[in-house]
Scaffold this motif. Sequence first.
Motif, short mmCIF file in Angstrom:
data_model
loop_
_atom_site.label_atom_id
_atom_site.label_comp_id
_atom_site.label_asym_id
_atom_site.label_seq_id
_atom_site.Cartn_x
_atom_site.Cartn_y
_atom_site.Cartn_z
N ASP A 194 0.85 -1.19 0.00
CA ASP A 194 0.00 0.00 0.00
C ASP A 194 0.88 1.24 0.00
O ASP A 194 1.74 1.42 0.87
CB ASP A 194 -0.90 -0.01 1.24
CG ASP A 194 -2.02 1.00 1.16
OD1 ASP A 194 -1.79 2.07 0.58
OD2 ASP A 194 -3.12 0.72 1.67
N VAL A 195 0.67 2.12 -0.97
CA VAL A 195 1.48 3.34 -1.09
C VAL A 195 1.41 4.17 0.17
O VAL A 195 2.39 4.81 0.58
CB VAL A 195 0.99 4.17 -2.30
CG1 VAL A 195 1.74 5.49 -2.36
CG2 VAL A 195 1.17 3.39 -3.59
N GLU A 196 0.26 4.14 0.84
CA GLU A 196 0.06 4.95 2.05
C GLU A 196 1.02 4.55 3.16
O GLU A 196 1.28 5.33 4.08
CB GLU A 196 -1.39 4.78 2.52
CG GLU A 196 -1.83 5.85 3.49
CD GLU A 196 -3.32 5.75 3.81
OE1 GLU A 196 -3.85 6.69 4.39
OE2 GLU A 196 -3.93 4.72 3.46
N TRP A 197 1.56 3.32 3.07
CA TRP A 197 2.47 2.83 4.11
C TRP A 197 3.92 2.82 3.61
O TRP A 197 4.75 2.10 4.12
CB TRP A 197 2.07 1.42 4.53
CG TRP A 197 0.78 1.40 5.29
CD1 TRP A 197 -0.47 1.37 4.77
CD2 TRP A 197 0.64 1.46 6.70
NE1 TRP A 197 -1.40 1.38 5.78
CE2 TRP A 197 -0.75 1.43 6.98
CE3 TRP A 197 1.53 1.52 7.77
CZ2 TRP A 197 -1.26 1.46 8.27
CZ3 TRP A 197 1.02 1.54 9.05
CH2 TRP A 197 -0.35 1.52 9.30
N GLY A 198 4.23 3.64 2.63
CA GLY A 198 5.56 3.68 2.06
C GLY A 198 6.50 4.64 2.78
O GLY A 198 6.30 5.00 3.94
N ASP A 199 7.51 5.08 2.05
CA ASP A 199 8.55 5.92 2.64
C ASP A 199 8.03 7.27 3.15
O ASP A 199 8.69 7.94 3.93
CB ASP A 199 9.67 6.16 1.61
CG ASP A 199 10.39 4.87 1.26
OD1 ASP A 199 10.34 3.94 2.08
OD2 ASP A 199 10.98 4.79 0.17
N GLY A 200 6.86 7.66 2.67
CA GLY A 200 6.29 8.93 3.13
C GLY A 200 6.04 8.96 4.62
O GLY A 200 5.95 10.03 5.22
N LEU A 201 5.93 7.77 5.23
CA LEU A 201 5.72 7.71 6.68
C LEU A 201 6.88 8.34 7.43
O LEU A 201 6.70 8.97 8.47
CB LEU A 201 5.55 6.26 7.13
CG LEU A 201 4.23 5.56 6.75
CD1 LEU A 201 4.31 4.09 7.11
CD2 LEU A 201 3.06 6.21 7.45
N VAL A 202 8.08 8.14 6.92
CA VAL A 202 9.26 8.71 7.58
C VAL A 202 9.18 10.22 7.58
O VAL A 202 9.48 10.89 8.58
CB VAL A 202 10.55 8.23 6.89
CG1 VAL A 202 11.77 8.89 7.52
CG2 VAL A 202 10.66 6.72 6.97
N CYS A 203 8.77 10.80 6.45
CA CYS A 203 8.67 12.25 6.32
C CYS A 203 7.61 12.83 7.26
O CYS A 203 7.68 14.00 7.64
CB CYS A 203 8.33 12.64 4.89
SG CYS A 203 9.55 12.08 3.69
N ALA A 204 6.62 12.00 7.65
CA ALA A 204 5.54 12.48 8.50
C ALA A 204 5.96 12.59 9.96
O ALA A 204 5.29 13.25 10.75
CB ALA A 204 4.33 11.56 8.39
N LEU A 205 7.08 11.95 10.33
CA LEU A 205 7.55 12.00 11.71
C LEU A 205 8.45 13.21 11.92
O LEU A 205 9.17 13.63 11.02
CB LEU A 205 8.31 10.71 12.05
CG LEU A 205 7.51 9.41 12.00
CD1 LEU A 205 8.40 8.23 12.36
CD2 LEU A 205 6.30 9.46 12.93
N GLU A 206 8.43 13.71 13.13
CA GLU A 206 9.25 14.87 13.48
C GLU A 206 10.35 14.52 14.47
O GLU A 206 11.41 15.16 14.48
CB GLU A 206 8.36 15.98 14.07
CG GLU A 206 7.31 16.50 13.09
CD GLU A 206 6.43 17.56 13.70
OE1 GLU A 206 6.61 17.85 14.91
OE2 GLU A 206 5.57 18.10 12.98
#
Length: 251
Positions: A194-206
């Motif tokens: 699922d694209v929603e669970w891809g590398d973008g998750l890392v960018c969402a964390l602070e």
Amino acid sequence: MSEEEQKLATRNASQVATLRAKYADNEALYGLPGDRRRNRHDQKELVEIFNNANLRWCLAGIPALNFWGVPKIALDYDLCVSPDQMELATGALISSGLFTTFRPTRLRGEEPFAPYPRFKRVGVHLFVRLIPSSFFDLDVERDCLSATHRDFGLTLQAPYPQCLIHALLFANNRHKYARGLVDVEYLLLHNADDVEWGDGLVCALEDELEIRQLTKAMGTRARQRNSAEGVLRGKWDDVTEEERHERRFSF
């Protein structure tokens, strides 16, 4: 059996008995005598109690993993409630006449939840635990989405992927919720396509620590998917969209 072997066996049996007394939770595993198995009607009743009381809530723990496709069985049905509504949620469950208060679980690894209220559905093998959303650093209104069962009309709320990842890592790092890291790996494994669970998750964390932990978990996911010995390899390949929808409402 020699005398020395008998002493060793007795000592081992004693240690096992001590551990069971300290950590076992037979009620959670098997229910109380006379309990019937829980069913979806019990789940819907529970949700209606919360909705009728205008509570801000969402799934937590294993129910939240189920919502995102992880096939695990919840001994306790964990629900997150806004901190200012914990007392109201407790009152709603008790006043319904369906739930009574119960002692905290003795299962090992669940110690961080010991301070929070736990309830049992009268006559049903169902335990409910209320956890303040601050434990997971969640804003229940902002960080969650809802899904409705196609046939049953039951609506559940759970954190968005990036919010759930943050919640588990936050609880791991701030409250020693050791299962948090493992749960993140399960989530990644069962949502790998699922694209929603891809590398973008890392960018969402602070938080820098959370970013490092998630990056490492993603590496673990990749290795397990490509390994013939990966314990979870292939389990998600055979899941249809309908099965995934049903899994969201596991109970």
